[in-house]
Design a protein around this motif. Structure first.
Motif, short mmCIF file in Angstrom:
data_model
loop_
_atom_site.label_atom_id
_atom_site.label_comp_id
_atom_site.label_asym_id
_atom_site.label_seq_id
_atom_site.Cartn_x
_atom_site.Cartn_y
_atom_site.Cartn_z
N SER A 71 0.74 -1.49 -0.02
CA SER A 71 0.00 0.03 -0.23
C SER A 71 0.57 1.36 -0.07
O SER A 71 1.51 1.58 1.12
N ARG A 72 0.48 2.14 -1.00
CA ARG A 72 1.38 3.38 -1.15
C ARG A 72 0.70 4.37 -0.52
O ARG A 72 1.78 5.47 0.04
N ARG A 73 -0.14 4.67 -0.60
CA ARG A 73 -0.95 5.65 -0.12
C ARG A 73 -2.94 4.76 0.58
O ARG A 73 -2.81 4.22 -0.34
N HIS A 96 3.77 11.78 7.48
CA HIS A 96 4.12 10.92 6.63
C HIS A 96 3.07 11.05 5.82
O HIS A 96 2.32 10.43 5.04
N GLU A 103 2.30 11.87 2.85
CA GLU A 103 2.85 10.78 1.17
C GLU A 103 2.27 9.99 1.19
O GLU A 103 1.61 9.25 0.15
N ARG A 104 2.25 9.11 2.45
CA ARG A 104 1.66 7.71 2.15
C ARG A 104 -0.06 8.56 2.71
O ARG A 104 -0.44 6.59 3.10
N VAL A 105 -0.61 9.18 2.43
CA VAL A 105 -1.97 9.37 3.48
C VAL A 105 -2.38 10.10 2.37
O VAL A 105 -3.04 11.88 2.25
N ALA A 106 -3.50 9.82 1.56
CA ALA A 106 -4.98 9.69 1.13
C ALA A 106 -6.07 10.89 1.56
O ALA A 106 -6.62 11.77 1.46
N VAL A 119 -3.05 16.50 5.00
CA VAL A 119 -4.36 16.11 4.40
C VAL A 119 -5.80 16.23 4.34
O VAL A 119 -6.17 16.44 5.48
N ALA A 133 -5.05 11.98 -5.77
CA ALA A 133 -3.49 12.10 -5.72
C ALA A 133 -2.40 13.74 -6.03
O ALA A 133 -2.66 13.68 -6.88
#
Length: 513
Positions: A203-205, A225, A227-230, A322, A383
């Motif tokens: 899982s990237r995001r 982080h 960049e990992r959280v949508a 985010v 994204a």
């Protein structure tokens, strides 16, 4: 567990199915919920009004809709309104499930439990559902990946989340099916377990859903982080666990200690569930007690409660960049709604949605929670690049500054340069930075650690927090590590011992466990 209703009819709350002869019978979700409610309360007649509240959560629903669902359930079971072998109608009173019930299988999960390694510990995780969207659920207090499915209402909560994405769940280290460390770690260390599980499943995001004690961990992960959280969903949670003059929405320390003593000494988890979820019936209370006793020991519960009492992530809130949804029930007796308002006011762009009801735990009217989450994720933007992230900046000074910087980088930091080309090392959390700094510190070394919002991919930094770390390092006495007040707040519960510095708005790091 799978329940048999006589003959070849089976009710499976884990797979969310009714089966006849081993074959699943199509049944709408609300009809299944009606059946689950009647089965859970089969020891009595369930008034029609109670059934409406229990299944539809107080939303307006006609009696015709209830009657229609009862007919659907009867057809699925091979019953009908004339014979009423399984569901009996008592006119003017309600409905009762009257078929004999027998357990036919042990509790089981619908997907295998797998393990990944984080800091040398095995972390249990499970993936259900599917689709392009990943959802990481960070549970409150404790969890148990297998027993989580054993209550129909909690299973419904999980199934709903997995209906519009790939649901990724894990047992936090020290609880459930995960390894027990020698001591329970702080929130920052547990945050690394989230990333390890995401990496393990590719899982990237993901959308992070943190409820109750899982909320602070989700907040830190989103801040450090991005960049990992949508997206970030917080339900029934807090930024600080114990009362202070500038955070009056939490229990006072004495109340917290008395509550902990009741849990550990009384070990009455049924009573705890009645407090957490006033709508919980007898079967749900017994499930909660079984789950809690399987997931943690009395000493683990005390350590968890003590660790959570030190949680304070207020300084991380403005760094969350985010999309964020904050959910809270207005009658929640465990976590004051004022804490949700505090969080929503300090996370840029966060949306606060207050829900009617008194239940804190997610099994109480789960559709009310999941409906709001579903609307939120449906509106998430594509994204986008989020260049800033929360980091701990460690600035060395003294004759060995270069060697100290190299040592910190070797311990997992990212070597950068600050104003005046001073070497600065970035860590994703302050406790990690302080532990690494204390391990590297020698007699003539000086080190300053502060919180900074920094570009994720740049090595030339000029953020205020970076300059503050440099200033602290220059002011520090040889052989010492100085911390900003924000760092001191965020490392609470990490085992790092600090002392206030007279005449400075800073703290001295003395030792780390």
């Amino acid at each position: 567990m799978v329940l048999g209703f006589g003959g070849d009819v089976e009710f499976d709350p884990v797979l969310f199915e009714v089966r006849r002869g081993g074959v699943a019978v199509p049944l709408e979700p609300q009809a299944f919920d009606v059946l689950a409610y009647l089965v859970s309360h089969r020891d009595r007649v369930v008034p029609k009004e109670e059934l409406m509240d229990g299944v539809w959560g107080g939303r307006f629903v006609s009696e015709t809709a209830v009657t229609s669902r009862i007919k659907q359930v009867r057809r699925a079971l091979g019953d009908d309104g004339h014979s009423q072998r399984m569901i009996r109608t008592l006119h003017g009173r309600g409905y009762r499930f009257v078929a004999p019930v027998e357990a036919r299988a042990e509790q089981r999960s619908i997907e295998p439990i797998r393990y990944t390694v984080s800091d040398g510990l095995h972390i249990a995780y499970q993936v259900t559902g599917g689709g392009e969207l990943d959802i990481v659920l960070i549970s409150g207090f404790v969890s148990h990946l297998e027993l989580d499915w054993a209550d129909p209402r909690h299973a419904h909560f999980l199934h709903r989340l997995a209906s519009y994405g790939r649901l990724i769940r894990f047992d936090k280290r020290g609880t459930g099916m995960s390894d027990r460390p020698s001591g329970l770690p702080d929130v920052e260390t547990r945050m690394h377990d989230v990333l390890a599980v995401m990496d393990a499943v590719g899982s990237r995001r993901a959308v992070l859903v943190g409820y109750s004690e899982g909320g602070p961990m989700a907040i830190l992960c989103a801040a450090a982080h991005p960049e990992r959280v949508a997206g970030l969903v917080l339900y029934g949670t807090y930024a600080k666990r114990v009362w202070s003059e500038d955070y009056p929405w939490a229990q006072k320390q004495q109340e917290r200690e008395a509550y902990t003593d009741r849990l550990v000494n009384g070990w009455d988890w049924e009573a705890d569930m009645r407090m957490r979820c006033p709508s919980a019936d007898g079967p749900m209370q017994r499930w909660w007690a079984q789950r809690m006793r399987a997931a943690a020991t009395p000493s683990t519960v005390r350590a968890l409660m003590d660790m959570n009492s030190l949680v304070d992530v207020r300084d991380a809130l403005p760094a969350v960049r985010v999309p964020t949804l904050v959910l809270h029930r207005v009658g929640d007796a465990l976590v004051d709604v004022g804490g949700a308002q505090f969080i929503a006011e300090r996370i840029p762009g966060a949306r606060l949605e207050l829900l009617e009801g008194d239940d804190h735990f997610v099994s109480g009217n789960p559709d009310q929670i999941v409906d709001a989450i579903e609307r939120f994720v449906a509106d998430l933007p594509d994204a986008v690049d989020r260049p800033l992230a929360l980091a701990a900046a460690a600035a060395p000074a003294g004759p060995r500054a270069g060697d100290l910087a190299s040592g910190l980088a070797a311990a997992g930091g990212r070597l950068c340069s600050g104003p005046g080309d001073r070497e600065v090392v970035l860590f994703d959390g302050p406790a990690t930075a302080v532990r690494a700094g204390l391990a590297q510190l020698r007699a003539g070394d000086k080190l300053g650690v502060a919180i900074a919002e920094v570009p994720r991919d740049e090595t030339k930094l000029d953020a205020h927090g970076v300059q503050l770390a440099i200033t602290l390092a220059d002011l520090a006495t040889p052989g010492s590590l100085w911390l900003s007040s924000a760092v001191c707040d965020l490392i609470a519960g990490s085992g790092v011992v600090t002392e206030p510095l007279d005449g400075f708005e800073a703290f001295l790091a003395v030792a780390a466990q």
